[in-house]
Design a protein around this motif. Sequence first.
Motif, PDB file in Angstrom:
ATOM      1  N   ALA A  15       4.848  10.291  -4.845  1.00  0.00           N
ATOM      2  CA  ALA A  15       4.322   9.053  -5.413  1.00  0.00           C
ATOM      3  C   ALA A  15       5.454   8.231  -6.026  1.00  0.00           C
ATOM      4  O   ALA A  15       6.552   8.748  -6.264  1.00  0.00           O
ATOM      5  CB  ALA A  15       3.274   9.380  -6.460  1.00  0.00           C
ATOM      6  N   GLN A  44       1.759  10.736  -0.353  1.00  0.00           N
ATOM      7  CA  GLN A  44       0.705  10.434  -1.347  1.00  0.00           C
ATOM      8  C   GLN A  44       0.645   8.919  -1.582  1.00  0.00           C
ATOM      9  O   GLN A  44      -0.417   8.335  -1.626  1.00  0.00           O
ATOM     10  CB  GLN A  44       0.999  11.195  -2.653  1.00  0.00           C
ATOM     11  N   TYR A  46       1.797   5.353   0.136  1.00  0.00           N
ATOM     12  CA  TYR A  46       2.125   4.992   1.519  1.00  0.00           C
ATOM     13  C   TYR A  46       2.271   3.489   1.707  1.00  0.00           C
ATOM     14  O   TYR A  46       2.883   3.043   2.662  1.00  0.00           O
ATOM     15  CB  TYR A  46       1.029   5.517   2.450  1.00  0.00           C
ATOM     16  N   ASP A  47       1.699   2.660   0.800  1.00  0.00           N
ATOM     17  CA  ASP A  47       1.862   1.201   0.954  1.00  0.00           C
ATOM     18  C   ASP A  47       3.339   0.841   0.878  1.00  0.00           C
ATOM     19  O   ASP A  47       4.095   1.497   0.153  1.00  0.00           O
ATOM     20  CB  ASP A  47       1.149   0.456  -0.182  1.00  0.00           C
ATOM     21  N   ASP A 102       4.948  15.061 -12.254  1.00  0.00           N
ATOM     22  CA  ASP A 102       3.653  15.684 -12.537  1.00  0.00           C
ATOM     23  C   ASP A 102       2.534  15.199 -11.625  1.00  0.00           C
ATOM     24  O   ASP A 102       1.368  15.211 -11.990  1.00  0.00           O
ATOM     25  CB  ASP A 102       3.281  15.386 -13.997  1.00  0.00           C
ATOM     26  N   ASN A 104       0.177  14.957  -7.957  1.00  0.00           N
ATOM     27  CA  ASN A 104      -0.486  15.992  -7.157  1.00  0.00           C
ATOM     28  C   ASN A 104       0.469  16.637  -6.158  1.00  0.00           C
ATOM     29  O   ASN A 104       0.342  17.825  -5.850  1.00  0.00           O
ATOM     30  CB  ASN A 104      -1.691  15.396  -6.434  1.00  0.00           C
ATOM     31  N   GLU A 136      -2.451  14.827 -14.639  1.00  0.00           N
ATOM     32  CA  GLU A 136      -1.014  15.135 -14.684  1.00  0.00           C
ATOM     33  C   GLU A 136      -0.718  16.321 -15.594  1.00  0.00           C
ATOM     34  O   GLU A 136       0.213  17.074 -15.362  1.00  0.00           O
ATOM     35  CB  GLU A 136      -0.205  13.919 -15.172  1.00  0.00           C
ATOM     36  N   HIS A 243      -0.982  -2.142  -9.977  1.00  0.00           N
ATOM     37  CA  HIS A 243      -1.086  -0.955  -9.135  1.00  0.00           C
ATOM     38  C   HIS A 243      -2.354  -1.116  -8.264  1.00  0.00           C
ATOM     39  O   HIS A 243      -3.344  -1.701  -8.722  1.00  0.00           O
ATOM     40  CB  HIS A 243      -1.219   0.233 -10.090  1.00  0.00           C
ATOM     41  N   LYS A 248      -8.000  -2.859  -7.342  1.00  0.00           N
ATOM     42  CA  LYS A 248      -9.280  -2.475  -6.720  1.00  0.00           C
ATOM     43  C   LYS A 248     -10.398  -2.439  -7.758  1.00  0.00           C
ATOM     44  O   LYS A 248     -11.494  -2.947  -7.533  1.00  0.00           O
ATOM     45  CB  LYS A 248      -9.154  -1.078  -6.093  1.00  0.00           C
TER      46      LYS A 248
HETATM   47  C1  UD1 Z   1      -0.363   8.748  -9.023  1.00  0.00           C
HETATM   48  C2  UD1 Z   1      -0.113   9.897  -9.985  1.00  0.00           C
HETATM   49  C3  UD1 Z   1       0.237   9.361 -11.364  1.00  0.00           C
HETATM   50  C4  UD1 Z   1       1.383   8.369 -11.264  1.00  0.00           C
HETATM   51  C5  UD1 Z   1       1.006   7.280 -10.291  1.00  0.00           C
HETATM   52  C6  UD1 Z   1       2.121   6.272 -10.151  1.00  0.00           C
HETATM   53  C7  UD1 Z   1      -1.411  11.938  -9.541  1.00  0.00           C
HETATM   54  C8  UD1 Z   1      -2.512  12.784 -10.044  1.00  0.00           C
HETATM   55  N1  UD1 Z   1      -1.272  10.746 -10.149  1.00  0.00           N
HETATM   56  O1  UD1 Z   1      -1.541   8.103  -9.478  1.00  0.00           O
HETATM   57  O2  UD1 Z   1       0.630  10.420 -12.185  1.00  0.00           O
HETATM   58  O3  UD1 Z   1       1.611   7.822 -12.548  1.00  0.00           O
HETATM   59  O4  UD1 Z   1       0.745   7.880  -9.027  1.00  0.00           O
HETATM   60  O5  UD1 Z   1       1.783   5.223  -9.320  1.00  0.00           O
HETATM   61  O6  UD1 Z   1      -0.716  12.333  -8.637  1.00  0.00           O
HETATM   62  N2  UD1 Z   1      -3.265   3.580  -3.294  1.00  0.00           N
HETATM   63  C9  UD1 Z   1      -2.952   2.576  -2.414  1.00  0.00           C
HETATM   64  N3  UD1 Z   1      -1.707   2.616  -1.846  1.00  0.00           N
HETATM   65  C10 UD1 Z   1      -0.799   3.585  -2.111  1.00  0.00           C
HETATM   66  C11 UD1 Z   1      -1.151   4.604  -3.023  1.00  0.00           C
HETATM   67  C12 UD1 Z   1      -2.394   4.586  -3.595  1.00  0.00           C
HETATM   68  O7  UD1 Z   1      -3.724   1.689  -2.142  1.00  0.00           O
HETATM   69  O8  UD1 Z   1       0.309   3.537  -1.568  1.00  0.00           O
HETATM   70  C13 UD1 Z   1      -4.598   3.569  -3.913  1.00  0.00           C
HETATM   71  C14 UD1 Z   1      -5.536   4.513  -3.211  1.00  0.00           C
HETATM   72  O9  UD1 Z   1      -6.687   3.836  -2.861  1.00  0.00           O
HETATM   73  C15 UD1 Z   1      -5.882   5.586  -4.217  1.00  0.00           C
HETATM   74  C16 UD1 Z   1      -5.436   4.993  -5.541  1.00  0.00           C
HETATM   75  O10 UD1 Z   1      -4.492   3.966  -5.251  1.00  0.00           O
HETATM   76  O11 UD1 Z   1      -7.236   5.892  -4.243  1.00  0.00           O
HETATM   77  C17 UD1 Z   1      -4.804   6.036  -6.392  1.00  0.00           C
HETATM   78  O12 UD1 Z   1      -3.702   6.692  -5.707  1.00  0.00           O
HETATM   79  P1  UD1 Z   1      -3.316   8.218  -6.042  1.00  0.00           P
HETATM   80  O13 UD1 Z   1      -2.061   8.608  -5.399  1.00  0.00           O
HETATM   81  O14 UD1 Z   1      -4.496   9.087  -5.836  1.00  0.00           O
HETATM   82  O15 UD1 Z   1      -3.080   8.218  -7.612  1.00  0.00           O
HETATM   83  P2  UD1 Z   1      -2.358   7.139  -8.510  1.00  0.00           P
HETATM   84  O16 UD1 Z   1      -3.389   6.482  -9.354  1.00  0.00           O
HETATM   85  O17 UD1 Z   1      -1.426   6.270  -7.752  1.00  0.00           O
END
Ligand code: UD1
Length: 398
Positions: A15, A44, A46-47, A102, A104, A136, A243, A248
């Motif tokens: 991430a 995790q 990808y954008d 920290d 996933n 986390e 973010h 969303k």
């Molecule tokens: C994750 C980390 C968090 C970190 C954060 C930084 C975990 C548990 N959480 O949270 O500790 O502070 O990253 O950004 O690992 N999404 C997109 N594009 C992307 C990535 C995510 O649209 O490239 C959207 C997805 O719809 C997803 C949501 O963001 O459902 C959350 O993404 P996810 O990686 O599950 O957790 P973060 O909230 O980004």
Amino acid sequence: MIVRRRIKVFVVAGARPNFVKVAPIMRELEKSAALKPVLVHTGQHYDAEMSRLFFDQLAIPAPDVDLGVGSASHAVQTAHIMTAFEREMLARKPGLVVVVGDVNSTLACTLVAAKLLVPVAHVEAGLRSFDRTMPEEINRVVTDSLASFHFVTEPSGRENLIREGIRGESIHFVGNVMIDTLAQNLKRVRSEKVRHPLEGMGMDYAVVTLHRPTNVDDRETFAGIIGALEEISRNIPVFLPAHPRTEKNARRFGLMKRFSLWRGSASASHRVFMLEPLGYLPFLAMMRGARMVLTDSGGIQEETTFLGIPCITLRETTERPVTVEVGTNVVVGSERRKIVGAAMDVLDGRAKKGRVPELWDGKAARRIVEALEKAFAREGGVRRGDGGTGRRRGDAVP
Ligand code: UD1
């Protein structure tokens, strides 16, 4: 002459905050005669704005392995990473796995490595918020209990690990790799005159980042925070590079109308502006020029402390107490009155003055690689899968 083969080291990044941390570790490992890095991107994030931009701007080599897992629930995301990572471990047989932070991906890859009896080095070990409602925190506790090397950024990291029964020999106080990246890129931001969206506007502004589920997944809490930002914006324009989760949810909860879109002028009636997520360098440039930063991120609490910029943390706890004890951070939670009060303190000239914490000197990655080289040079110096507790389960590698 004895020619030793370099030990293959999987370095895991999943991430956005991970990318910032692996950049200096990869650079130092590339120079090592004993260790050979293999960069694994779990996918995790990808954008382009969440991932590729960071690789480009931080000059991180293209991943050797891309697991491409994407978003899902915690269980599904963790399971997908584990399945794909195990396949790579079995195929490439690394002698060590380095995980950072920290997220996933950190947890999933640690679980796989520990079960295959391959030692894990955890960078940014020992941080604790003592709040198990944060995913986390669960990732940190489990990762540390399985890791063989614990690299800590601040004194609290060692204290927490010792309390949890981790052997002192596995704990190394090395400083902060996120600050390695910051220190290096600050020079670039200055010399290359990196621009950010507010460049040249000649105004004071506040920067906000918000993405924690506790702040943005509940409509009432999210709306309350926006209320605080609106109040602050009567004095100073407020900019939120959003973010994906935050944008969303703002749409889902019908809160987008509480934000203005930035069109190059802060004279809009609503001065809480939502921006696209920014790349590393423009965000750093923007943060550096800010009067204050309000955030629920972990890393930004550290970056503002290093930069000497007042930081208001919109969470009940911090796992990075040094940013409060030594740095510029105040932890206020998500209650409107407290957020506005802390911002007014800054605007009235009562901001906390901080110092840079010990060993945040841009050399953490070097110290990490030196410690690993030393451990691998010692015959039998690395205990596999012992969780840093000294209990030996065997020496087999897959
Ligand atoms: C994750 C980390 C968090 C970190 C954060 C930084 C975990 C548990 N959480 O949270 O500790 O502070 O990253 O950004 O690992 N999404 C997109 N594009 C992307 C990535 C995510 O649209 O490239 C959207 C997805 O719809 C997803 C949501 O963001 O459902 C959350 O993404 P996810 O990686 O599950 O957790 P973060 O909230 O980004």
